[in-house]
Design an enzyme around this catalytic site. Structure first.
Site, short mmCIF file in Angstrom:
data_model
loop_
_atom_site.label_atom_id
_atom_site.label_comp_id
_atom_site.label_asym_id
_atom_site.label_seq_id
_atom_site.Cartn_x
_atom_site.Cartn_y
_atom_site.Cartn_z
N PHE A 141 -1.34 5.96 -3.28
CA PHE A 141 -0.23 6.74 -3.82
C PHE A 141 0.49 6.00 -4.94
CE2 PHE A 141 -0.49 7.99 0.73
CZ PHE A 141 -0.88 9.31 0.54
N SER A 142 -0.12 4.98 -5.49
CA SER A 142 0.59 4.19 -6.50
C SER A 142 -0.34 3.72 -7.61
CB SER A 142 1.26 2.99 -5.84
OG SER A 142 0.29 2.14 -5.26
N GLU A 143 0.29 3.47 -8.76
CA GLU A 143 -0.39 2.86 -9.90
C GLU A 143 0.38 1.60 -10.28
OE1 GLU A 143 -1.84 6.98 -12.14
OE2 GLU A 143 -0.10 5.89 -12.88
N VAL A 144 -0.35 0.56 -10.65
CA VAL A 144 0.32 -0.68 -11.05
C VAL A 144 0.01 -0.95 -12.53
CG1 VAL A 144 0.60 -3.15 -10.61
CG2 VAL A 144 0.09 -1.60 -8.71
N GLY A 200 -3.91 2.55 -6.41
CA GLY A 200 -4.13 2.63 -4.97
C GLY A 200 -4.02 4.06 -4.50
N GLY A 231 -4.31 -1.40 -11.95
CA GLY A 231 -5.08 -0.85 -10.84
C GLY A 231 -4.37 0.32 -10.22
N LYS A 261 5.04 -1.14 -10.25
CA LYS A 261 4.29 -0.35 -9.27
C LYS A 261 4.93 1.03 -9.19
CE LYS A 261 2.24 -0.76 -4.66
NZ LYS A 261 2.14 -1.61 -3.45
N ASP A 320 -0.36 -7.45 7.07
CA ASP A 320 -1.44 -6.89 6.25
C ASP A 320 -2.05 -7.95 5.34
OD1 ASP A 320 -3.15 -4.87 5.47
OD2 ASP A 320 -1.81 -4.05 3.94
#
Length: 482
Positions: free
Chosen positions: A215-218, A213, A211, A233, A334
């Protein structure tokens, strides 16, 4: 003189033995070095073999995923492009299955309206007969009653048919939602610069994208040293950012890592490693959870049976209790469906400590100052986080409220406050600030104990709301025999 000769002979023999011993040590050192080199080559070959096999499997999985997308698109629909002058926008166009179902529903509705018109006409004739307008025999009256029963039976049949089609359409709508998410994942994977199966830090073999997000890719990855699957991540810093903003982002990530790396609990996702990839990218390595997250579960099944929802919330509270029994307590801040993951056995684990707060020892009983107002996911935050006239004081009671919202959502298929509102509208209309009382739908049926727990979690006044360690003692959350 004989003694001197004997001593010289002994000295010569000792030197010879020492030389032989030294040669033997050099030989052993060389053999050990050769052995280590050989072992290193074997390890490298083994790692190469493993990564090649994993790459081959991942390539096959990618091909299969794309083939399935093409097949499902024919049934469920696809993204089309609309051009209006110079503006190009995307739109969704339903596939043949959904078109057929909607057409059939339309046909059922038209039939139902026709039957209802006939029945209304029949009722009018019965009414006219009652007024003396119809002078036919009693047999005709019975015919009218029979005809009315026929219409009622037909309407009941149409209603059953409509319910079946609506259930089927709902099922296809869920499939469509999954298809859209998978399309996005594949598009993100195709656009990623890490999609060519690199080995990061000479250790982590990247496989397929899980997936993406903000500023990130996992990525799902394989640890070639520990021989286990992990989640990598990849945090990307925008090249256009100022150096100050980049350093701030890195400081924030290192802070999260320093909090997260010390957490060892079976209901909290482990964080294994962190390293730099290049000047604008670094990676955190997390425990891999092969199940879906709670957000995906609720998209597929919006309402969970109470027993299932209860065991999930119990696990979440066990993780929160661990965070609050440490020397330095941690507020997660969160908690939301996307931050609750499941492993292959269905064990729930809390993740993402990007907004978490460490409660310092000198913090008073009221809590610590909230310095990051505006962050977080508004549907899951309590009223005190929205106070604008002063800096709010927060404690673990923030997580208690969030857990209450999660439990409500699992049970009733919607959030208790601002369900259909955007975050911007929640802020503009003070939705959470006005959330003084929680209301429960009549359906589905839920136990009074569950409702009482939710009411306690969603206590408006922060001072009256229980903290994590107190709410965890609620009898509803215990499984010991009474």
């Amino acid at each position: 003189r004989a003694k001197v000769v004997a001593l010289e002979e002994d000295l010569r023999k000792s030197r010879q033995e020492a030389s032989n011993h030294q040669n033997l040590c050099h030989q052993l050192e060389k053999e050990l070095k050769d052995l280590k080199d050989c072992e290193k080559q074997i390890m490298q070959k083994r790692s190469k073999t493993i990564s090649d096999l994993l790459m081959s499997v991942s390539k096959a999985e990618r091909q299969e995923a794309r083939m399935k997308i093409r097949q499902d698109s024919l049934r469920l629909g696809n993204v089309g492009v609309i051009r209006a002058g110079t503006i190009i926008s995307e739109t969704w166009e339903d596939g043949q299955v959904l078109k057929d179902l909607n057409a059939y529903l339309k046909q059922l509705l038209e039939t139902k309206e026709a039957v209802e018109r006939q029945r209304k006409s029949l009722k009018k004739r019965q009414s006219d007969k009652g007024d003396g307008a119809d002078t036919e025999s009693g047999v005709h009256e019975e015919d009218l009653l029979i005809q009315d029963e026929i219409y009622k039976s037909r309407l009941a049949s149409l209603k059953r048919e409509e319910e079946v089609i609506l259930r089927e359409r709902d099922r296809y709508e869920l499939e469509k939602g999954r298809l859209i998410r998978e399309m996005k994942r594949i598009r993100d994977e195709d656009g990623s610069r890490f999609n060519n199966f690199p080995i990061l830090n000479s250790r982590y073999s990247l496989l397929n994208l899980l997936g993406k997000g903000g500023f990130s890719e996992v990525y799902k990855a394989y640890d070639l040293v520990e021989h286990r699957y992990v989640a990598c991540k990849l945090h990307g810093l925008n090249a256009q950012w100022s150096e100050e903003k980049k350093q701030s982002y890195i400081r924030h990530a290192i802070r999260e890592y320093n909090i997260h790396k010390t957490l060892v609990h079976h209901h909290i996702v482990r964080l294994w490693d962190i390293f730099e990839i290049d000047q604008n990218t670094f990676c955190t390595v997390l425990e891999y959870c092969s199940g879906r997250d709670l957000d995906a579960v609720l998209k597929a099944t919006p309402v969970l049976p109470e027993k299932e929802a209860k065991i999930i919330i119990v696990q979440i509270f066990q993780g929160l209790v661990y965070l609050n029994k440490r020397a330095q307590k941690i507020i997660h801040y969160d908690l939301k469906p996307g931050n609750v993951l499941f492993d292959e056995l269905g064990v729930a684990k809390v993740t993402d400590f990007g907004l978490s707060k460490i409660m310092e020892d000198d913090v008073g009983s009221q809590g610590m100052e909230l310095t990051s107002q505006g962050a977080g996911t508004y549907w899951y935050l309590p009223p005190e986080c929205f106070e604008l006239n002063k800096t709010p004081l927060i404690s673990s009671k923030v997580d208690v409220w969030s857990a209450g919202v999660l439990f409500y959502q699992m049970l009733f298929g919607r959030r208790p406050f601002g369900h259909d509102q955007t975050q911007e509208r929640i802020l503009r209309e003070d939705t959470i600030i006005k959330a003084r009382k929680v209301e429960f739908p009549s359906r589905p049926s839920v136990s009074n104990e569950a409702k009482d727990l939710i009411r306690r979690c969603l206590t408006y006044n922060q001072a009256e709301r229980p903290d994590v360690l107190t709410i965890a003692q609620d009898p509803y959350l215990t499984y010991s025999k009474r």
